[in-house]
Design a protein around this motif. Structure first.
Motif, PDB file in Angstrom:
ATOM      1  N   LEU A  70      22.854  -0.926 -27.751  1.00  0.00           N
ATOM      2  CA  LEU A  70      22.076   0.084 -28.971  1.00  0.00           C
ATOM      3  C   LEU A  70      21.409   1.218 -28.259  1.00  0.00           C
ATOM      4  O   LEU A  70      21.049   1.237 -27.074  1.00  0.00           O
ATOM      5  CB  LEU A  70      21.134  -0.834 -29.591  1.00  0.00           C
ATOM      6  N   THR A  71      21.530   2.242 -29.087  1.00  0.00           N
ATOM      7  CA  THR A  71      20.791   3.595 -28.399  1.00  0.00           C
ATOM      8  C   THR A  71      19.167   3.548 -28.932  1.00  0.00           C
ATOM      9  O   THR A  71      19.009   3.553 -30.185  1.00  0.00           O
ATOM     10  CB  THR A  71      21.455   4.813 -29.353  1.00  0.00           C
ATOM     11  N   PRO A  72      18.366   3.811 -27.989  1.00  0.00           N
ATOM     12  CA  PRO A  72      17.010   3.932 -28.293  1.00  0.00           C
ATOM     13  C   PRO A  72      16.612   5.322 -28.881  1.00  0.00           C
ATOM     14  O   PRO A  72      17.013   6.271 -28.724  1.00  0.00           O
ATOM     15  CB  PRO A  72      16.348   3.656 -26.816  1.00  0.00           C
ATOM     16  N   GLY A  73      16.112   5.087 -30.089  1.00  0.00           N
ATOM     17  CA  GLY A  73      15.450   6.355 -30.910  1.00  0.00           C
ATOM     18  C   GLY A  73      13.937   6.773 -30.570  1.00  0.00           C
ATOM     19  O   GLY A  73      13.675   6.503 -29.234  1.00  0.00           O
ATOM     20  N   LYS A  74      13.511   7.053 -31.616  1.00  0.00           N
ATOM     21  CA  LYS A  74      12.086   7.361 -31.320  1.00  0.00           C
ATOM     22  C   LYS A  74      11.262   6.039 -31.168  1.00  0.00           C
ATOM     23  O   LYS A  74      11.558   5.170 -31.927  1.00  0.00           O
ATOM     24  CB  LYS A  74      11.431   8.312 -32.569  1.00  0.00           C
ATOM     25  N   ILE A  75       9.913   6.360 -30.510  1.00  0.00           N
ATOM     26  CA  ILE A  75       9.118   4.840 -30.438  1.00  0.00           C
ATOM     27  C   ILE A  75       7.786   5.498 -30.690  1.00  0.00           C
ATOM     28  O   ILE A  75       7.256   6.291 -29.620  1.00  0.00           O
ATOM     29  CB  ILE A  75       9.319   3.933 -29.329  1.00  0.00           C
ATOM     30  N   ILE A  76       7.231   5.153 -31.736  1.00  0.00           N
ATOM     31  CA  ILE A  76       5.909   5.850 -31.975  1.00  0.00           C
ATOM     32  C   ILE A  76       5.042   4.513 -32.500  1.00  0.00           C
ATOM     33  O   ILE A  76       5.219   3.586 -32.925  1.00  0.00           O
ATOM     34  CB  ILE A  76       5.767   6.824 -33.155  1.00  0.00           C
ATOM     35  N   LYS A  77       3.589   4.875 -32.082  1.00  0.00           N
ATOM     36  CA  LYS A  77       2.559   4.109 -32.303  1.00  0.00           C
ATOM     37  C   LYS A  77       2.355   4.024 -33.643  1.00  0.00           C
ATOM     38  O   LYS A  77       2.070   2.935 -34.561  1.00  0.00           O
ATOM     39  CB  LYS A  77       1.167   4.422 -31.662  1.00  0.00           C
ATOM     40  N   ASP A  78       2.266   5.036 -34.710  1.00  0.00           N
ATOM     41  CA  ASP A  78       1.725   5.171 -35.851  1.00  0.00           C
ATOM     42  C   ASP A  78       2.479   6.232 -36.808  1.00  0.00           C
ATOM     43  O   ASP A  78       2.956   7.381 -36.323  1.00  0.00           O
ATOM     44  CB  ASP A  78       0.390   5.956 -35.708  1.00  0.00           C
ATOM     45  N   PRO A  79       3.043   5.694 -37.932  1.00  0.00           N
ATOM     46  CA  PRO A  79       3.907   6.529 -38.753  1.00  0.00           C
ATOM     47  C   PRO A  79       3.296   8.086 -39.226  1.00  0.00           C
ATOM     48  O   PRO A  79       3.924   8.843 -39.807  1.00  0.00           O
ATOM     49  CB  PRO A  79       4.401   5.666 -39.850  1.00  0.00           C
ATOM     50  N   MET A  80       1.832   8.004 -39.350  1.00  0.00           N
ATOM     51  CA  MET A  80       1.280   9.412 -39.974  1.00  0.00           C
ATOM     52  C   MET A  80       1.695  10.387 -39.300  1.00  0.00           C
ATOM     53  O   MET A  80       1.969  11.296 -40.567  1.00  0.00           O
ATOM     54  CB  MET A  80      -0.356   9.112 -39.940  1.00  0.00           C
ATOM     55  N   PRO A  81       1.713  10.891 -38.400  1.00  0.00           N
ATOM     56  CA  PRO A  81       2.166  12.375 -37.891  1.00  0.00           C
ATOM     57  C   PRO A  81       3.746  12.594 -38.376  1.00  0.00           C
ATOM     58  O   PRO A  81       4.025  13.763 -38.798  1.00  0.00           O
ATOM     59  CB  PRO A  81       2.037  12.044 -36.104  1.00  0.00           C
ATOM     60  N   GLY A  82       4.505  11.601 -38.553  1.00  0.00           N
ATOM     61  CA  GLY A  82       6.018  11.923 -38.776  1.00  0.00           C
ATOM     62  C   GLY A  82       5.967  11.901 -40.236  1.00  0.00           C
ATOM     63  O   GLY A  82       6.516  12.610 -40.795  1.00  0.00           O
TER      64      GLY A  82
END
Length: 279
Positions: A259-271
């Protein structure tokens, strides 16, 4: 001016975003979850804690863990309509928040690994596949709640090395009776279990704890992500504290399953801010 809300059972983060100049203001209130709260309770929370005089917005985008179906969403929509004034109101799930924050307008696999877990295949506009997470008892693989539950089970069944078991009891000053009471008799056992993931993070160099987390991620991928037909041809993105703090192990698990790792972020709010600023 638009208003974006990312709401969980514990807290809601609100972002007042001026699309003209990019200025942002953040407000935090108690969690708003229409699965457990009625309209009046939601409005009461807003009146007490939404500490901004502005009530009129061009658009409001409200995302919540409790917004799982149209009937429940109606409760949140009615409450927000009564408290705010807006010409455009969207109420969506936390899974859609993850998809918008992680994938924006692109196709991908969007996952949540926090206290609970969830995943979906997002086509750039909508969620087209979702393996039900099933919650703390039957599912939520890879989540903080399940990882913590596994730690507690291994501790109480003498499945971990003695040095880790002793360190656990020295750290938390607890016992089997107290643990069982929290799990079986107290409210929110999932949050209680998830609270032990910091102990795992602090001692992740210990092979037994590393293996515990790796096994949990492998299980999440097998029982959830790999059920999506296009999983191995799309990036697999994650949001949530468990994914963020154990990202090295998560990437290993992803690569082992092709599987291809994509974004890993703590919090969705910035996105979410970026996503809605472009709309």
């Amino acid at each position: 001016m638009i208003l974006i809300a990312d709401s969980g059972s514990t807290k809601t983060t609100w972002c007042l975003l001026d699309k003209g100049n990019g200025e942002k203001k953040f407000i935090q209130t108690r969690g708003i979850n229409p699965y457990y709260q009625d309209e009046d309770t939601i409005i009461s929370t807003l009146k007490e804690e939404f500490n901004d005089k502005r009530r009129k917005f061009d658009s409001i985008f409200f995302y919540s863990a409790g917004c799982a179906n149209p009937e429940i969403n109606k409760t949140a929509r009615n409450a927000l309509d009564r408290f705010f004034e807006t010409g455009h109101l969207e109420v969506e799930s936390d899974l859609m928040a993850a998809a918008h924050a992680l994938c924006a307008d692109n196709e991908g696999i969007a996952c949540i690994l926090g206290t609970g877990s969830n995943s979906c295949h997002y086509d750039g506009t909508r969620i087209i596949e979702n393996v039900s997470p099933l919650g703390f008892i039957l599912g939520d693989e890879g989540s903080g709640a399940v990882i913590g539950k596994k730690l507690l089970s291994d501790i109480l069944k003498n499945q971990l090395p003695k040095d880790i078991t002793q360190l656990f009891f020295d750290t938390f000053k607890t016992n089997a009776a107290e643990i069982l009471d929290h799990i079986y008799k107290q409210p929110f056992p999932n949050r209680y279990a998830a609270g032990f993931t910091k102990f795992i993070s602090d001692h992740i160099s210990h092979p037994s704890l590393y293996a515990l987390v790796r096994d949990a991620f492998d299980e999440f991928l097998v029982r959830n992500v790999l059920q999506y037909k296009k999983a191995q041809s799309l990036p697999v993105h994650f949001t949530g504290s468990i994914a963020f703090y154990f990202d090295k192990i998560l990437k290993e698990s992803l690569k082992s399953r092709n599987l291809t790792p994509g974004k890993i972020i703590k919090d969705p709010m910035p996105g979410l801010m970026d996503y809605h600023a472009r709309q």
